[in-house]
Design a protein around this motif. Structure first.
Motif, PDB file in Angstrom:
ATOM      1  N   VAL A  18       2.054  10.305   3.367  1.00  0.00           N
ATOM      2  CA  VAL A  18       2.157   8.917   2.905  1.00  0.00           C
ATOM      3  C   VAL A  18       2.913   8.076   3.933  1.00  0.00           C
ATOM      4  CG1 VAL A  18       3.294   7.446   1.185  1.00  0.00           C
ATOM      5  CG2 VAL A  18       1.978   9.407   0.446  1.00  0.00           C
ATOM      6  N   LEU A  48      -4.165   0.737  -6.882  1.00  0.00           N
ATOM      7  CA  LEU A  48      -5.175   1.069  -5.869  1.00  0.00           C
ATOM      8  C   LEU A  48      -6.494   1.465  -6.531  1.00  0.00           C
ATOM      9  CD1 LEU A  48      -2.900   3.208  -3.523  1.00  0.00           C
ATOM     10  CD2 LEU A  48      -3.869   0.976  -2.990  1.00  0.00           C
ATOM     11  N   ASP A  51      -2.110   1.829 -11.799  1.00  0.00           N
ATOM     12  CA  ASP A  51      -2.631   2.289 -10.506  1.00  0.00           C
ATOM     13  C   ASP A  51      -3.224   1.097  -9.784  1.00  0.00           C
ATOM     14  OD1 ASP A  51      -4.348   5.280  -9.341  1.00  0.00           O
ATOM     15  OD2 ASP A  51      -3.592   3.540  -8.260  1.00  0.00           O
ATOM     16  N   GLU A  79       0.902   3.912  -3.057  1.00  0.00           N
ATOM     17  CA  GLU A  79       0.450   5.278  -2.824  1.00  0.00           C
ATOM     18  C   GLU A  79       1.567   6.287  -3.114  1.00  0.00           C
ATOM     19  OE1 GLU A  79      -1.766   5.691   0.778  1.00  0.00           O
ATOM     20  OE2 GLU A  79      -2.169   7.816   0.409  1.00  0.00           O
ATOM     21  N   ARG A 112     -10.666   1.932  -4.486  1.00  0.00           N
ATOM     22  CA  ARG A 112      -9.711   1.560  -3.442  1.00  0.00           C
ATOM     23  C   ARG A 112     -10.382   0.734  -2.352  1.00  0.00           C
ATOM     24  NH1 ARG A 112      -4.520   4.472  -0.474  1.00  0.00           N
ATOM     25  NH2 ARG A 112      -4.053   2.578   0.735  1.00  0.00           N
ATOM     26  N   ARG A 153       2.036   6.586  -6.866  1.00  0.00           N
ATOM     27  CA  ARG A 153       0.738   6.434  -7.522  1.00  0.00           C
ATOM     28  C   ARG A 153       0.762   6.898  -8.972  1.00  0.00           C
ATOM     29  NH1 ARG A 153      -4.969   6.737  -4.327  1.00  0.00           N
ATOM     30  NH2 ARG A 153      -6.083   5.485  -5.874  1.00  0.00           N
ATOM     31  N   ARG A 168       0.843  -1.212   0.000  1.00  0.00           N
ATOM     32  CA  ARG A 168       0.000   0.000   0.000  1.00  0.00           C
ATOM     33  C   ARG A 168       0.874   1.257   0.000  1.00  0.00           C
ATOM     34  NH1 ARG A 168      -2.860  -3.540   3.977  1.00  0.00           N
ATOM     35  NH2 ARG A 168      -5.055  -3.755   3.349  1.00  0.00           N
ATOM     36  N   GLU A 177     -11.034   7.474   4.374  1.00  0.00           N
ATOM     37  CA  GLU A 177     -10.581   8.153   3.171  1.00  0.00           C
ATOM     38  C   GLU A 177     -11.690   9.019   2.568  1.00  0.00           C
ATOM     39  OE1 GLU A 177      -8.347   5.628   0.599  1.00  0.00           O
ATOM     40  OE2 GLU A 177      -7.949   7.256  -0.821  1.00  0.00           O
TER      41      GLU A 177
END
Lengths: 215, 215
Positions: free
Chosen positions: B89, A85, A83, A75, A92, A78, A71, B75
């Motif tokens: 991050v 995620l 991508d 991230e 996500r 990104r 993760r 999120e």
């Protein structure tokens, strides 16, 4: 200072490695000798206080737990590579859902099969036949749910490959190989097609080529 | 259409509930009768194909796995309430690391204690004393690592409360209560201070007040 992954020859660290390769992030690896108990020594415990692999050091930053590393990398990077995620918060959420299914539901019975079939003798404990049978039954029930889901969805989180798919690679590679239960995947049409797809990705082939446990 | 959480009286769904309350997100709950096997009926399996709680429906969107729901809510509503994912991050990486420690390392032995001490008789299986002893030993070793870490860090991911802390609330509440092993927390100075802090948060008190299993 380049990102370092400790313990690359083992299965869990390969979740981190394949993610780094997919995202085109440079990294180095540092071997950890589990047979010699290196993971229980103070120098390693300073990086991973539970004494398991992987540990990751990114400059001044330390992080462990292979799926957390996935993760973090996905991230931080990104904007480059696929991508993993997804695009939206909803995407996500589906990635997180299936990453957690892998961790809580798919992995535990498969870990039992791994330890008791592949490693019992080398680690010096008796292989528990009853546990092997129960674990195969549990994993089989989980794979039935995957089969129904993958009949309607190309990848686990939707129509895009994600961290959730990649997280399954290292231990499923054991299942269809040295554990000797490839039929659990092959006998399920949609799981089998999904497995063929994700395991033929160049980043996974490179991971196996460079970091398979030395024979 | 308001977000719905299925199975609020059970422990895992409370990870989602406390997060929603912390973030000030309106929601409704839908009871699920596990004793009557409602979780194995087609209507529920359409929401959660593994037949466990929670399931969450947010308008047209469905998501399950309690920690995935926590991440989704944190999120989606990042700009309101406390930032339970941290700011950077790197912060989020530490949150993910300790969320995964909870899922893979803290929760499994505690789940064994929960099932074999609290629920064996009502669920109709024999309580396994050997497993209880091994699980307590495993959980104790994990709590020793937490003790050393929390001596240097106010919360698990750093100086801010996060999803990682909240994820520990529901089953640790069982540990110090009906499981009868509060000493495992109280005998560890920094774990004890951390537990007192997070379990006294208003959102957790409200979760217990409204959704404790009916006596």
């Amino acid at each position: 200072m380049v990102l370092k992954v400790y313990g690359p020859h083992f299965a869990s660290p390969k979740r981190a490695l394949v993610t780094l390769i997919e995202k085109g992030v440079p990294f180095e690896t540092v071997p950890v000798d589990l047979m010699k108990g290196e993971h229980k020594q103070p120098a390693y415990l300073a990086l991973q206080p539970f004494g398991t692999v992987p540990a990751v050091v990114d400059g001044d930053y330390k992080i462990f737990e292979s799926r957390a590393v996935m993760r973090y990398v996905a991230e931080k990077y990104r904007s480059q590579g696929p991508d993993l995620l997804g695009i939206t918060v909803e995407d996500r959420g589906q990635v997180e859902q299936w990453l957690d299914v892998e961790a809580t539901t798919f992995h535990p019975p498969l870990l039992n099969l791994t330890l008791h079939i592949m490693f019992a003798s080398v680690m010096g404990f008796p292989s528990d036949e009853k546990l092997i049978k129960e674990s195969e039954e549990k994993l089989s029930a989980v794979l039935d749910v995957y089969e129904a889901h993958l009949a309607k969805s190309k990848y686990l989180a939707g129509d895009f490959v994600s961290l959730a798919d990649l997280a399954h690679l290292p231990f499923t590679d054991y299942l269809v190989g040295p554990i000797g239960k490839a039929y659990m995947i092959k006998d399920r049409k949609h799981v089998s097609a999904w497995w063929d797809d994700i395991s033929s990705r160049p980043a996974w082939k490179e991971t196996l080529e460079k970091y398979s446990f030395p024979a």
